[in-house]
Design a protein around this motif. Structure first.
Motif, PDB file in Angstrom:
ATOM      1  N   ALA A 371       0.911  -1.124   0.265  1.00 56.81           N
ATOM      2  CA  ALA A 371       0.019  -0.123  -0.114  1.00 56.81           C
ATOM      3  C   ALA A 371       1.009   1.209  -0.390  1.00 56.81           C
ATOM      4  O   ALA A 371       0.513   2.171  -0.670  1.00 56.81           O
ATOM      5  N   LEU A 372       2.316   1.540   0.192  1.00 56.65           N
ATOM      6  CA  LEU A 372       3.335   2.356   0.761  1.00 56.65           C
ATOM      7  C   LEU A 372       3.905   2.536   0.023  1.00 56.65           C
ATOM      8  O   LEU A 372       4.259   3.691  -0.645  1.00 56.65           O
ATOM      9  N   ARG A 373       4.454   1.000  -1.167  1.00 60.42           N
ATOM     10  CA  ARG A 373       5.128   1.472  -1.648  1.00 60.42           C
ATOM     11  C   ARG A 373       4.802   2.713  -2.969  1.00 60.42           C
ATOM     12  O   ARG A 373       3.795   2.448  -3.542  1.00 60.42           O
ATOM     13  N   GLY A 374       6.056   3.439  -2.720  1.00 60.73           N
ATOM     14  CA  GLY A 374       5.983   4.741  -4.352  1.00 60.73           C
ATOM     15  C   GLY A 374       4.883   5.825  -4.170  1.00 60.73           C
ATOM     16  O   GLY A 374       4.693   6.873  -3.610  1.00 60.73           O
ATOM     17  N   VAL A 375       4.367   5.767  -2.325  1.00 63.47           N
ATOM     18  CA  VAL A 375       3.570   7.050  -2.217  1.00 63.47           C
ATOM     19  C   VAL A 375       4.633   8.263  -1.149  1.00 63.47           C
ATOM     20  O   VAL A 375       6.117   7.595  -1.008  1.00 63.47           O
ATOM     21  N   LYS A 376       4.618   9.544  -1.284  1.00 63.81           N
ATOM     22  CA  LYS A 376       5.555  10.492  -0.563  1.00 63.81           C
ATOM     23  C   LYS A 376       4.740  10.558   0.862  1.00 63.81           C
ATOM     24  O   LYS A 376       3.856  10.450   0.764  1.00 63.81           O
ATOM     25  N   VAL A 377       5.901  10.653   2.191  1.00 57.46           N
ATOM     26  CA  VAL A 377       5.892  10.819   3.020  1.00 57.46           C
ATOM     27  C   VAL A 377       6.824  11.978   2.795  1.00 57.46           C
ATOM     28  O   VAL A 377       7.295  12.498   2.359  1.00 57.46           O
ATOM     29  N   GLU A 378       5.894  12.577   4.604  1.00 55.53           N
ATOM     30  CA  GLU A 378       7.006  13.707   4.469  1.00 55.53           C
ATOM     31  C   GLU A 378       7.408  14.030   6.366  1.00 55.53           C
ATOM     32  O   GLU A 378       6.542  13.350   6.760  1.00 55.53           O
TER      33      GLU A 378
END
Length: 548
Positions: A371-378
């Protein structure tokens, strides 16, 4: 004329798909993870990550046939939804209850068509990107005439020729967002001097358009961009780009005017493309652009779809040549986005359980990683510094077991100690794994509780049935509600106050187009010979099947 019926207790509304514009609607052609001892934690030394391309699939010979007239197919799949894939008209008041329950403004109004398509002048030189349309043999006469409203807004053509310039940026940038930021900085620096006060429109790739020529045919510019995401206290990164702008061609608006008047058979695709880019320029800066649509959480409050997703409302926009002149087609749209939540909260919604009381299973890790692969986080543990990273994976070990070398002597330090000493940040949930950001050769670690998902990221994977149902509920609207939202969108966009539209001399009406329509007689339905009745004529779109 195909119709779609929507029932609502005491009255019925019909959304009529209009074919008047489609007859001259051209096809748009556009050009493993690091573990112990293999990398430091993130938040101290950034690593650039490449942003994904939006590749356009090659056109095929039968593309228009498979997809219907116009050849357009939504590039959002099951994630981005519009109520109708074609232009539609919203009827207002019943005209002939015996034929269909259509809501029309008037029944005796008519729109005269002064363009005789059968008398087109042939033999003109055609553009390399133009499309030729067969002349229409005539107009239908069957049915009751009425006037309906279409989600089109008539546009006035500019009275000046438009110019195209080629843009080359060095070093090469793959992100349209970064390209736009570079060109915005260039215009800011040089508009009052070298650019001759011109306000250009940019497609985010290689093409720049102006109303009037630049004072040069070729010029190289130097642009420096500062990374504002580094916060306000520390030093900011700066990068220099070389931008070469070169004159390519001039688009003839007279050609487009002749085509709209029915005097030419070839549609000038270059002119239409320029006008489309001009009218999209300001919306691209205001909203989140996806394909031909724009989305924002400010247009309508986002609705939760479940599993960390939410729906954003938006609008579709495209300039279209029609038999009644040039028009801007506006329609409402919805798409699935990832909720801008703290990562721990997002994972809790995804798994449907409390993460703080028990460790994760192997299947939980696989689901989170997918689900989180490739998602941008700060990051949220550095005060004003909100550096962004793209997630590349998930550690197989919990945070309390992760260590990394801090010097050339291979002195090891744990992630928990590093964040405490470096940032004064105490990691509370050390039983959870860390996010991996960066590349495989040097992956950095980020604790889940120190990260938040960046807003405005479209969810590109397939939705489950529950999410699709929730998205359809948001998308489905009564015709009057949809008409209200479309008008509100046009008023909010204020095209007549748009600096780019003003620069290029384009004017957009704020009223829905009135289009002549015909309510076709209902077809006879034929049943099997053994039934009580062999045929039936529907009334107001309904019929009784009890005696069949």
């Amino acid at each position: 004329m195909p119709i779609r019926q929507m029932k609502d207790n005491s009255e019925q509304h019909l959304v009529i798909k209009n074919h008047l514009q489609n007859t001259m609607n051209p096809i748009q052609r556009t050009p493993k993870t690091a573990q112990n001892g293999k990398g430091p934690p993130a938040g101290h030394e950034p690593h650039n990550t490449k942003q994904s391309h939006n590749h356009t699939s090659p056109s095929t010979k039968n593309k228009g046939r498979r997809r219907g007239r116009g050849g357009r197919k939504s590039d959002q799949g099951d994630v981005c939804m519009r109520p109708s894939s074609r232009h539609c008209t919203v009827a207002q008041k019943p005209v002939n209850p015996g034929s269909a329950d259509i809501l029309a403004a008037t029944s005796n109004g008519s729109i005269q068509n002064d363009h005789n398509l059968s008398g087109m002048e042939m033999g003109f030189p055609t553009s390399s990107k133009s499309l030729n349309f067969a002349s229409r043999p005539g107009f239908g006469q069957v049915g009751t005439k009425c006037i309906v409203k279409a989600n089109h807004f008539f546009a006035e053509l500019p009275d000046k020729d438009l110019n195209q310039y080629d843009v080359t940026i060095t070093p090469e940038v793959t992100s349209r967002t970064m390209n736009r930021a570079i060109m915005a900085e260039l215009v800011k620096l040089y508009k009052g001097s070298v650019l001759g006060m011109r306000l250009p429109a940019y497609d985010g790739r290689k093409n720049l358009y102006t109303a009037g020529e630049f004072p040069f045919s070729w010029k190289e510019f130097s642009v420096k961009l500062v990374d504002e995401e580094d916060g306000i206290n520390g030093p900011k990164r700066e990068r220099e780009y070389k931008v070469v702008v070169k004159f390519v061609a001039r688009a003839n608006m007279h050609h487009l005017g002749q085509f709209l008047a029915g005097k030419r058979a070839d549609a000038p695709q270059e002119a239409l493309q320029i006008l489309d880019i001009v009218l999209r320029e300001l919306s691209t800066k205001r909203y989140c652009p996806i394909g031909r649509s724009f989305f924002s959480p400010d247009i309508r409050a986002p609705q939760r779809l479940g599993d960390g997703l939410e729906s954003w409302c938006g609008f579709y926009q495209s300039i279209r040549p029609t038999q009644m002149g040039l028009s801007l087609n506006i329609d409402m749209a919805s798409a699935a986005f990832i909720e801008p939540l703290p990562v721990i909260e997002f994972v809790a919604q995804l798994l449907g359980k409390d993460l703080l009381s028990r460790p994760l299973s192997d299947s939980d890790r696989v689901k989170i990683k997918k689900a989180l692969r490739g998602v941008k986080v700060e990051v949220t543990h550095r005060g004003n510094v909100r550096r962004k990273y793209r997630v590349s994976g998930l550690t197989s070990q919990p945070t309390r077991e992760l260590v990394f070398p801090v010097d050339d002597n291979s002195t090891m330090k744990s992630i928990v100690e590093y964040f405490q000493e470096m940032y004064g940040f105490t990691i509370q949930h050390t039983h959870l794994p860390c996010l991996q950001v960066g590349n495989q050769r040097k992956a950095n670690y980020l604790p889940m509780e120190a990260c938040k998902i960046v807003e405005g990221q479209r969810y590109t994977k397939r939705l489950n049935e529950r999410q699709i149902t929730a998205l359809l509920k948001v998308t489905c609207q009564r015709p009057r509600d949809r008409e209200h939202d479309i008008l509100q969108t046009v008023q909010h966009n204020a095209y007549n106050q748009d600096p780019y539209a003003k620069e290029f001399g384009v004017k957009i009406s704020e009223k829905l187009a009135s289009v002549e329509a015909r309510i076709l007689p209902a077809p006879w339905l034929k049943y099997h010979e053994t039934g009580k009745e062999k045929d039936c004529l529907p009334q107001v779109g309904q019929w009784n099947m009890m005696n069949k």
